[in-house]
Design a protein around this motif. Structure first.
Motif, PDB file in Angstrom:
ATOM      1  N   LYS A  61       1.075  -1.165   0.238  1.00  0.00           N
ATOM      2  CA  LYS A  61      -0.093   0.137  -0.238  1.00  0.00           C
ATOM      3  C   LYS A  61       0.868   0.901   0.287  1.00  0.00           C
ATOM      4  O   LYS A  61       0.403   2.743  -0.337  1.00  0.00           O
ATOM      5  CB  LYS A  61      -0.602   0.645   1.109  1.00  0.00           C
ATOM      6  CG  LYS A  61      -2.048  -0.493   0.935  1.00  0.00           C
ATOM      7  CD  LYS A  61      -2.898  -0.645   2.722  1.00  0.00           C
ATOM      8  CE  LYS A  61      -3.231   1.049   2.878  1.00  0.00           C
ATOM      9  NZ  LYS A  61      -4.598   1.279   2.203  1.00  0.00           N
ATOM     10  N   ARG A  63       1.979   2.393   2.836  1.00  0.00           N
ATOM     11  CA  ARG A  63       1.366   3.059   4.066  1.00  0.00           C
ATOM     12  C   ARG A  63       2.385   3.093   4.986  1.00  0.00           C
ATOM     13  O   ARG A  63       3.391   2.658   5.329  1.00  0.00           O
ATOM     14  CB  ARG A  63       0.290   1.973   4.613  1.00  0.00           C
ATOM     15  CG  ARG A  63      -0.500   2.911   5.859  1.00  0.00           C
ATOM     16  CD  ARG A  63      -0.947   1.154   6.291  1.00  0.00           C
ATOM     17  NE  ARG A  63      -2.244   1.715   7.408  1.00  0.00           N
ATOM     18  CZ  ARG A  63      -3.404   1.682   7.548  1.00  0.00           C
ATOM     19  NH1 ARG A  63      -4.093   2.279   6.031  1.00  0.00           N
ATOM     20  NH2 ARG A  63      -4.209   2.083   8.426  1.00  0.00           N
ATOM     21  N   SER A 148      -7.470  -0.672   4.125  1.00  0.00           N
ATOM     22  CA  SER A 148      -8.544  -0.497   3.395  1.00  0.00           C
ATOM     23  C   SER A 148      -7.358  -1.093   2.262  1.00  0.00           C
ATOM     24  O   SER A 148      -6.211  -0.857   2.372  1.00  0.00           O
ATOM     25  CB  SER A 148      -9.286   1.307   2.703  1.00  0.00           C
ATOM     26  OG  SER A 148      -7.839   1.526   3.469  1.00  0.00           O
ATOM     27  N   ASN A 150      -6.437   0.257  -0.460  1.00  0.00           N
ATOM     28  CA  ASN A 150      -5.841   0.714  -1.831  1.00  0.00           C
ATOM     29  C   ASN A 150      -4.371   1.641  -2.156  1.00  0.00           C
ATOM     30  O   ASN A 150      -3.598   1.327  -0.520  1.00  0.00           O
ATOM     31  CB  ASN A 150      -6.700   1.852  -1.640  1.00  0.00           C
ATOM     32  CG  ASN A 150      -6.783   2.765  -0.061  1.00  0.00           C
ATOM     33  OD1 ASN A 150      -6.686   1.987   0.726  1.00  0.00           O
ATOM     34  ND2 ASN A 150      -6.430   4.116  -0.595  1.00  0.00           N
ATOM     35  N   SER A 156     -10.737   5.303  -0.736  1.00  0.00           N
ATOM     36  CA  SER A 156     -10.807   3.830  -1.041  1.00  0.00           C
ATOM     37  C   SER A 156     -11.633   3.118  -1.561  1.00  0.00           C
ATOM     38  O   SER A 156     -12.130   3.920  -2.819  1.00  0.00           O
ATOM     39  CB  SER A 156     -11.433   3.496   0.341  1.00  0.00           C
ATOM     40  OG  SER A 156     -10.641   4.502   1.463  1.00  0.00           O
ATOM     41  N   GLU A 185     -16.365   4.185   5.442  1.00  0.00           N
ATOM     42  CA  GLU A 185     -15.098   2.878   6.915  1.00  0.00           C
ATOM     43  C   GLU A 185     -15.707   3.297   7.876  1.00  0.00           C
ATOM     44  O   GLU A 185     -16.227   4.408   8.022  1.00  0.00           O
ATOM     45  CB  GLU A 185     -13.331   3.088   6.643  1.00  0.00           C
ATOM     46  CG  GLU A 185     -12.463   3.355   6.209  1.00  0.00           C
ATOM     47  CD  GLU A 185     -12.349   4.499   4.552  1.00  0.00           C
ATOM     48  OE1 GLU A 185     -13.195   5.514   4.561  1.00  0.00           O
ATOM     49  OE2 GLU A 185     -12.276   4.286   4.278  1.00  0.00           O
ATOM     50  N   HIS A 240      -5.555  11.788   2.730  1.00  0.00           N
ATOM     51  CA  HIS A 240      -6.315  10.705   2.511  1.00  0.00           C
ATOM     52  C   HIS A 240      -7.425  10.629   1.506  1.00  0.00           C
ATOM     53  O   HIS A 240      -8.089  11.755   0.955  1.00  0.00           O
ATOM     54  CB  HIS A 240      -6.998  10.736   3.799  1.00  0.00           C
ATOM     55  CG  HIS A 240      -6.634   8.836   4.634  1.00  0.00           C
ATOM     56  ND1 HIS A 240      -6.592   8.739   6.335  1.00  0.00           N
ATOM     57  CD2 HIS A 240      -6.080   7.891   4.213  1.00  0.00           C
ATOM     58  CE1 HIS A 240      -6.250   7.562   6.506  1.00  0.00           C
ATOM     59  NE2 HIS A 240      -5.974   7.271   5.601  1.00  0.00           N
TER      60      HIS A 240
HETATM   61 MG    MG Z   1      -7.643   3.558   4.547  1.00  0.00          MG
END
Ligand code: MG
Ligand code: AMP
Length: 352
Positions: A61, A63, A148, A150, A156, A185, A240
């Motif tokens: 991701k 992330r 999520s 993505n 998302s 979410e 985001h």
């Molecule tokens: Mg997320």
């Protein structure tokens, strides 16, 4: 990063066939990554007790490592080994809202790897309300860590095709169970401290929670626009859900919103820019120029939540330069919708 083959399997979300789900669960047992549908958005799952598998989620991701993950369970029994204790309050909330779009923060046990909690002494847990998600978690036999599915920062995913766009070649499997229901979410509720605090608005509203835990409050970062307030939920500090285009969100009287969007659209189009307008069923005929897309009905905000992220992705596909979006009032799921619009626009909210 080494490219891997991403296999997609189609599963009926009403009556999931157990065989393909078993295949997906076997991948989880081997430390692989599987994207799956939930009632909120698609999740990117790994064995939540296997720190190497979980580390792969962050890589796929992109992330940030300081943004903790939610563990997904299929039964109340799965929670116990993951937490220090379950308060009476937590019992009540779980009984009322699980399975469903509510994530609860507990004090963690030592079984939970640090990579899940980003080093915090708490852990986020949710029981999704989706037949494929429940079957898949049960068949895996472990809590499934799943943010999520993505690329970090992008809208998302609410369709398997969104997961494919972002993560093809980076994950092992996608379970395609059609489009997700709620579209935003889960609500994140911190029960590790007093008073119980909502850290992220989502599918379950403040009003619903108040009926069960009257002393529940919202984190200041949700209520106030002040940029100096640091959210308690690490994920809430990042930009985001963002489309490629610049985005402006208009709030106020609906007639004022329509006038302002028409004016801005005219100005940007005159400058040679392409404009996307995120309109609603009630207003879409009032706009004069630009790519006008209705996101849902103002009288049924669930439809707006459901279509929100896919509409942002559609504007990306159409390569618009500017998105002018209507805002909604904060009642019911409106708070979650406005939270996502605020983040997607980088806080570019125009009050009329
Ligand atoms: Mg997320
Ligand atoms: P995502 O799964 O990408 O929708 O993000 C999960 C959200 O839950 C993020 O906003 C995280 O910061 C939040 N979260 C997860 N674990 C914790 C925790 N232990 N304490 C506070 N927030 C958390």
């Amino acid at each position: 990063m080494e490219k891997i083959e991403t296999k997609t399997i189609k599963v009926d979300s009403k009556e999931p066939n157990k065989e393909p789900i078993k295949e997906a669960a076997n991948l989880i047992k081997k430390g692989k990554l599987v994207a799956f549908p939930t009632e909120t958005v698609y999740g990117l799952g790994a064995n939540g007790l296997d720190k190497e598998a979980v580390a792969k989620i962050f890589i796929a991701k992109g992330r940030p490592g300081d943004n903790p993950l939610i563990l997904h369970v299929a039964s109340r029994e799965q929670v116990e080994p993951l937490v220090e204790f379950i308060s009476e309050e937590a019992e009540k909330v779980m009984k009322k809202f699980w399975p469903g779009p509510l994530t609860i923060i507990f004090k963690r046990s030592s079984l939970v790897p640090d990579v899940i909690t980003a080093g915090l002494d708490t852990v986020a847990i949710r029981m999704p309300n989706h037949p494929i998600a429940s079957e898949f978690i049960k068949a895996s036999g472990v809590p499934i860590a799943a943010p999520s599915a993505n690329t970090s920062g992008k809208p998302s995913p609410t369709e398997a095709s969104h997961v494919q766009e972002d993560l093809n070649g980076k994950i092992d499997m996608i379970i395609n169970g059609g489009s997700t229901g709620i579209g935003v979410e889960s609500t994140v509720l911190d029960l590790s401290e007093t008073p119980p605090t909502i850290l992220r608005p989502g599918g379950i509203t403040l009003e619903q929670l108040k009926k069960i835990i009257p002393n529940v409050v919202e984190d200041l970062s949700i209520i106030k626009d002040n940029k100096d307030i640091i959210p308690k939920s690490p994920g809430q500090k990042y930009r985001h859900y963002a489309p490629k285009a610049e985005m402006m969100v208009f709030i106020g009287e609906v007639s004022a919103i329509i006038d302002a969007i028409n004016e801005y659209a005219k100005k940007y189009i005159a400058e040679g820019k392409s404009v996307g307008i995120m309109a609603t069923e009630e207003t879409k005929d009032k706009y004069k120029e630009g790519l006008i897309v209705s996101v849902g009905s103002r009288n049924n905000k669930e439809t707006i939540a459901h279509n929100l992220f896919s509409t942002l992705r559609l504007f990306d596909e159409e390569n618009v330069d500017i998105i002018l979006s209507e805002g909604v009032d904060l009642s019911h799921i409106g708070k979650a919708i406005m939270n996502r619009l605020k983040k997607a626009s980088g806080g570019n909210i125009i009050k009329l």
